[in-house]
Design an enzyme around this catalytic site. Sequence first.
Site, short mmCIF file in Angstrom:
data_model
loop_
_atom_site.label_atom_id
_atom_site.label_comp_id
_atom_site.label_asym_id
_atom_site.label_seq_id
_atom_site.Cartn_x
_atom_site.Cartn_y
_atom_site.Cartn_z
N THR A 11 0.83 -1.21 0.00
CA THR A 11 0.00 0.00 0.00
C THR A 11 0.87 1.26 0.00
O THR A 11 0.65 2.18 -0.80
CB THR A 11 -0.90 -0.01 1.26
OG1 THR A 11 -1.59 -1.24 1.29
CG2 THR A 11 -1.89 1.12 1.26
N VAL A 12 1.85 1.32 0.88
CA VAL A 12 2.65 2.55 1.00
C VAL A 12 3.73 2.61 -0.09
O VAL A 12 3.91 3.65 -0.75
CB VAL A 12 3.29 2.68 2.41
CG1 VAL A 12 4.06 4.00 2.53
CG2 VAL A 12 2.22 2.61 3.50
N GLU A 124 9.03 10.28 9.02
CA GLU A 124 7.85 11.14 9.13
C GLU A 124 6.55 10.35 9.05
O GLU A 124 5.59 10.63 9.78
CB GLU A 124 7.88 12.19 8.00
CG GLU A 124 6.74 13.15 8.00
CD GLU A 124 6.71 14.01 9.27
OE1 GLU A 124 7.54 14.91 9.38
OE2 GLU A 124 5.84 13.76 10.14
N GLY A 129 0.38 9.27 9.64
CA GLY A 129 0.29 9.16 8.17
C GLY A 129 0.86 10.39 7.48
O GLY A 129 2.04 10.70 7.59
N GLY A 182 -12.07 -1.75 4.26
CA GLY A 182 -10.64 -1.84 4.04
C GLY A 182 -9.82 -0.99 4.98
O GLY A 182 -8.61 -0.84 4.81
N LYS A 200 3.17 4.78 18.28
CA LYS A 200 3.23 6.13 17.72
C LYS A 200 3.47 7.18 18.81
O LYS A 200 4.25 8.11 18.62
CB LYS A 200 1.95 6.43 16.93
CG LYS A 200 1.86 5.59 15.64
CD LYS A 200 0.48 5.70 15.01
CE LYS A 200 0.40 4.95 13.70
NZ LYS A 200 -1.00 4.82 13.22
N GLY A 297 -3.61 5.48 4.90
CA GLY A 297 -3.95 5.43 3.49
C GLY A 297 -2.71 5.56 2.63
O GLY A 297 -1.71 6.15 3.03
N1 HSE Z 1 -3.58 0.83 11.09
C1 HSE Z 1 -3.14 2.18 11.15
C2 HSE Z 1 -4.33 3.10 11.48
C3 HSE Z 1 -2.52 2.57 9.83
O1 HSE Z 1 -5.47 2.63 11.44
O2 HSE Z 1 -4.12 4.25 11.82
C4 HSE Z 1 -1.69 3.82 9.85
O3 HSE Z 1 -0.59 3.73 10.71
#
Ligand code: HSE
Length: 405
Positions: A11-12, A124, A129, A182, A200, A297
């Site tokens: 995805t990323v 970052e 995100g 998703g 985080k 995302g």
């Molecule tokens: N699973 C994480 C979220 C993805 O829902 O924030 C982004 O780090």
Amino acid sequence: MIKAAILGYGTVGSGVVEVLRTNKNQITKKAGTEIEVSYVLDLRDFPGDPVESILVHDFDVILQDPDVRIVVETMGGVDPAYTFTKQALLAGKNVCTSNKELVAQHGTELLQIAEEKQVNYLFEASCGGGIPIIRVLNEALTADRIEEVTGILNGTTNYILSKMTEEGSEFSDALKEAQDKGYAERNPEADVEGHDACRKIAILSSVAYGKYVDYRDVSTEGIAGISAVDIKYAKALGARIKLLASSCLTDKGCTARVCPVMIRPDSPLYAVNDVFNAVFVHGNMLGDAMLYGNGAGSLPTASAVAADVVACAMHPAEHIRGGWLADQLELMPAGEAESRFLVRVSGQPEERLPEIRALFGEAEPVTAPGVTGECAFLTGIVQEAVFAGKYKDLAGAKNRIRVMW
Ligand code: HSE
């Protein structure tokens, strides 16, 4: 021209290829040089995909190519991402990552290697995100003593809690909806149990306070125990339940915690709904500030990774100051913190009030429309350890949630 390699075309990783391709002209101007993706490493094949011709399955191909100056690690997980990152840094290559597990666990060592080798380990995208919070802490707020960081740092749980609030649904139904859309992983444990937000806030606290905060020391509670009845009480109190990841630095020491909290509209985080993230920061000179945006995302996360790639292209052989020192910032025991709680118990309020007052001192009964066969009370401010000791023996206890007022 500067060459980059991407580890992991998920995805990323695929988002990073798209950001670098879509905004190529602007990125070239800002970086002062063209950034070429020379390799994409993945175990899978992607027949017909634009990266097919640069796909490799062996990391050594990238490691041995001296022209690759920037490695983008978007594999996720600790292994083999840790081994590849360390090898790349030791070989004098810059590394940019979105991998919060790896940064939280091995960030201190990887940052030290980057400094020794005069390259960069930039992360970052590991928190919030696309929200550029790390750069703000590292560069924009260097003149402040940061005293608090509080965030909604997990999009999946914020979506689930928002749906439960809007629709009155139970946790399991809202989780299924998040999975169908998703947002949540098939195995959503790291999100719903708060482990993702925990990593985080440990990373953000390390950057904010300049010393390593070990995520294993952060008291963490997820949202799996939140029910539709809890939401009804929150609404009756004019509040919303949010999974808050928070740390504070006071003269007494540092506290950090992840847990569901009832917040009211006077909190700037009250209006952060659905999959959005936000990070509130308090600095001793700045006062309050908050950053809000897409916390997950493909493209938002890739935008943050690509900005790190641009920074490395601008400073390929110069370590940009930032991150944290190797010393560990010991956290105060979670039990020493003080909180106010909403406590739900079976029975009628008049029956239970004397006992609740005897246990928790102040206690204000709370009623919620449509809730029967139980009652709830707001306590005064109680030390966490004292509260936990009393709550565990409370007959007919149904739930307790911290409130922020
Ligand atoms: N699973 C994480 C979220 C993805 O829902 O924030 C982004 O780090």
